[in-house]
Design a protein around this motif. Structure first.
Motif, short mmCIF file in Angstrom:
data_model
loop_
_atom_site.label_atom_id
_atom_site.label_comp_id
_atom_site.label_asym_id
_atom_site.label_seq_id
_atom_site.Cartn_x
_atom_site.Cartn_y
_atom_site.Cartn_z
N MET A 181 0.95 -1.10 -0.25
CA MET A 181 -0.03 -0.27 0.03
C MET A 181 0.93 1.48 0.09
O MET A 181 2.03 1.41 0.44
N THR A 182 0.35 2.43 -0.64
CA THR A 182 0.97 3.69 -0.34
C THR A 182 0.81 4.12 1.27
O THR A 182 0.01 3.60 1.93
N ARG A 183 1.59 5.16 1.64
CA ARG A 183 1.44 5.56 2.71
C ARG A 183 0.20 6.06 3.09
O ARG A 183 -0.37 6.16 4.28
N GLN A 184 -0.35 6.57 2.25
CA GLN A 184 -1.84 7.31 2.50
C GLN A 184 -2.86 6.42 2.67
O GLN A 184 -3.63 6.57 3.28
N GLU A 185 -2.57 5.25 1.92
CA GLU A 185 -3.64 4.23 2.12
C GLU A 185 -3.40 3.44 3.47
O GLU A 185 -4.24 3.02 4.15
N ARG A 186 -2.18 3.45 3.98
CA ARG A 186 -1.92 2.77 5.32
C ARG A 186 -2.59 3.58 6.28
O ARG A 186 -2.87 3.05 7.31
N LEU A 187 -2.41 4.74 6.02
CA LEU A 187 -2.73 5.72 7.36
C LEU A 187 -4.44 6.04 7.05
O LEU A 187 -4.97 6.38 8.24
N ASN A 188 -4.93 5.91 5.91
CA ASN A 188 -6.50 5.99 5.99
C ASN A 188 -7.02 4.83 4.96
O ASN A 188 -6.99 5.05 3.61
N ALA A 241 -2.97 -6.36 -4.10
CA ALA A 241 -3.15 -7.65 -4.09
C ALA A 241 -2.07 -8.12 -5.51
O ALA A 241 -1.12 -9.16 -5.22
N ALA A 242 -2.03 -7.49 -6.49
CA ALA A 242 -1.01 -7.86 -7.42
C ALA A 242 0.51 -7.50 -7.07
O ALA A 242 1.42 -8.22 -7.26
N GLY A 243 0.65 -6.46 -6.11
CA GLY A 243 1.99 -6.15 -5.90
C GLY A 243 2.22 -6.95 -4.58
O GLY A 243 3.63 -7.11 -4.50
N SER A 244 1.59 -7.51 -3.76
CA SER A 244 1.79 -8.46 -3.05
C SER A 244 1.76 -9.98 -3.10
O SER A 244 2.36 -10.97 -2.47
N GLY A 245 1.36 -10.22 -4.36
CA GLY A 245 1.27 -11.77 -4.62
C GLY A 245 0.28 -12.55 -3.99
O GLY A 245 0.16 -13.60 -3.66
N THR A 246 -0.88 -11.68 -3.54
CA THR A 246 -1.93 -12.36 -2.93
C THR A 246 -3.23 -12.10 -3.97
O THR A 246 -3.04 -11.57 -5.02
N SER A 247 -4.38 -12.40 -3.32
CA SER A 247 -5.66 -12.01 -4.05
C SER A 247 -6.24 -10.84 -3.19
O SER A 247 -6.13 -10.48 -2.20
#
Length: 449
Positions: free
Chosen positions: A381-388, A401-407
């Motif tokens: 996630m971006t920092r903005q997404e992690r904070l909100n 999901a694509a960036g972390s290799g998950t769904s």
């Protein structure tokens, strides 16, 4: 390790608690079950016999028989007896004297001496000592290389032993080497054999004479059961062992060695190995081990682990965020990282009172990789997404999901867990401060509408 023994003992005690009144007959019947459970756990037969005899003498007294809770009184007697059987209290290393002080690690080949040397070095470093690792097993080049690798990981000095040196010469030179390096403790990893023999013992006796060690620690594999007790007796007769380190206590052995070794040899168990990592070495507390065996948990060890893993300032800051309802996914990730420092989740759960006896817990397989996947999702996630987390829409979730290799489903599960944690903490904090939801803004596009 003590699952079978713990289960059988708890079954016996459950039956005792169900008795309205205890008699000498039903106590004797219960103690026969206890003796059988100990023998099945590979406890030495003389130790099991004397243990049950001692409990019987105390349990049939008038004070217990006329107690309002006789079943619980018997459990307390067994708990105290188990604690005494394993030594009564923790035995610290005795490292008083003029440095450098030597600690000899002895034992059979394959018992885990080299790994234990690394674990002990880490523990001593945390106790503000400066240990030096000394490989003396010139018969196994891999042992020398392994100890040098461990020393490199820990950033500690290691004596550069070579296979063409005599162990006695290494011991003499290592003492001078440690003084030059400013070390106060020598951890000497000695050679082992597949069995106890005169050649091995004679070499260890010569090393003892040169080093005058403050401690001689026998490293014994708990998986070998009664063989570990016999090995301890043999080493103690020749060397005067000052303590025992039981390795692989996290395995599926029956636990007889831990219960028998002090009673048979008189040697205290000082440490136990509970995993493969370098920090997986615990001080052996007989009272806490007894509590675990009887299903009463080990809260003190959990508290100690938490004190080592969690920073007090960070904990206070986290409490403030929970109270103000500003706990973000970034904080959630930091908490997961702290939890991983506590060790195996299964071991932590088993230390909670009553949890060890739950059938659901025994069937449950804790997936340690789940924490890794969770951290990977948050890192994507971006920092903005992690904070909100409220701005996480469908397209953002697909990118994460694509960036972390998950769904996307796994991303949704994480967000749900995070929201649930926040909701629970709000309730625990008495409601807290409700944070205002940010207004949803329309995304900018290249189109005028």
């Amino acid at each position: 390790m003590f699952d079978n023994l713990s289960g059988k003992l708890q079954k016996v005690f459950k039956h005792l608690r169900g008795q309205g009144k205890l008699t000498e007959e039903n106590i004797q019947e219960a103690l026969r079950e206890v003796r059988l459970a100990l023998l099945e756990a590979d406890v030495h037969y003389k130790v099991a016999r004397d243990f049950v005899k001692g409990i019987a003498e105390r349990a049939v007294g008038r004070e217990v028989m006329q107690s309002l809770t006789p079943g619980q009184q018997v459990i307390k007697i067994v708990n105290d007896a188990l604690t005494d059987l394993m030594g009564g209290s923790a035995e610290p290393l005795r490292l008083a004297g003029k440095p450098p002080l030597a600690v000899m690690l002895v034992g059979l080949q394959g018992s885990g001496k080299t790994t234990t040397a690394g674990k002990l070095a880490l523990r001593l470093s945390r106790d503000k000592r400066r240990p030096c690792l000394v490989p003396v097993d010139v018969y196994r080049p891999a042992a020398i290389d392994q100890l040098k690798t461990l020393a490199g990981q820990l950033g500690l000095p290691v004596y550069p032993s070579k296979t063409d040196q005599r162990p006695e010469d290494i011991a003499r030179e290592a003492l001078a080497f440690a003084s030059r390096e400013g070390c106060d403790t020598l951890l000497v990893d000695t050679a082992g054999r597949l069995h106890v023999d005169d050649e091995l013992m004679a070499e260890l006796e010569r090393l003892k004479k040169i080093l005058s060690p403050a401690e001689i620690l026998l490293v014994a594999d708990a998986m070998t059961g009664q063989d570990a007790v016999q090995v301890a007796s043999s080493f103690n007769e020749r060397l005067g062992v000052s303590g025992v380190v039981l390795t692989k206590l996290d395995g599926d052995a029956r636990g007889g060695a831990a219960l028998s070794i002090r009673a048979v040899t008189g040697c205290p168990i000082k440490f136990v190995g509970v995993g493969e990592k370098l920090d997986a070495l615990e001080v052996f507390h007989p009272d806490r081990m007894s509590s675990r065996i009887l299903g009463m948990g080990d809260v003190l060890t959990i508290v100690e682990k938490a004190q080592e893993a969690f920073d007090e300032r960070q904990a206070a800051e986290m409490a403030r965020k929970f109270k103000e309802d500003t706990f973000s996914l970034e904080d959630f990730r930091d908490q997961l990282r702290q939890i991983k420092k506590l060790g195996s989740l299964e071991q932590i759960l088993e230390m909670l009172p009553g949890m060890g006896a739950m059938k659901e817990l025994k069937k449950m397989q804790v997936d340690e990789k789940e924490l890794v996947r969770t951290e990977a999702i948050i890192n994507s996630m971006t920092r903005q997404e992690r904070l909100n987390a409220e701005i996480l829409n469908a397209s953002r979730k697909r990118r994460i999901a694509a960036g972390s290799g998950t769904s996307v489903q796994e991303v949704n599960r994480l967000i749900k867990s995070y929201n649930e944690a926040r909701r629970m903490m709000r309730q625990m904090m008495g409601g807290g401060v409700t944070r205002k939801k940010p207004k949803k803004r329309r995304a900018k596009t290249f189109f005028p509408f």
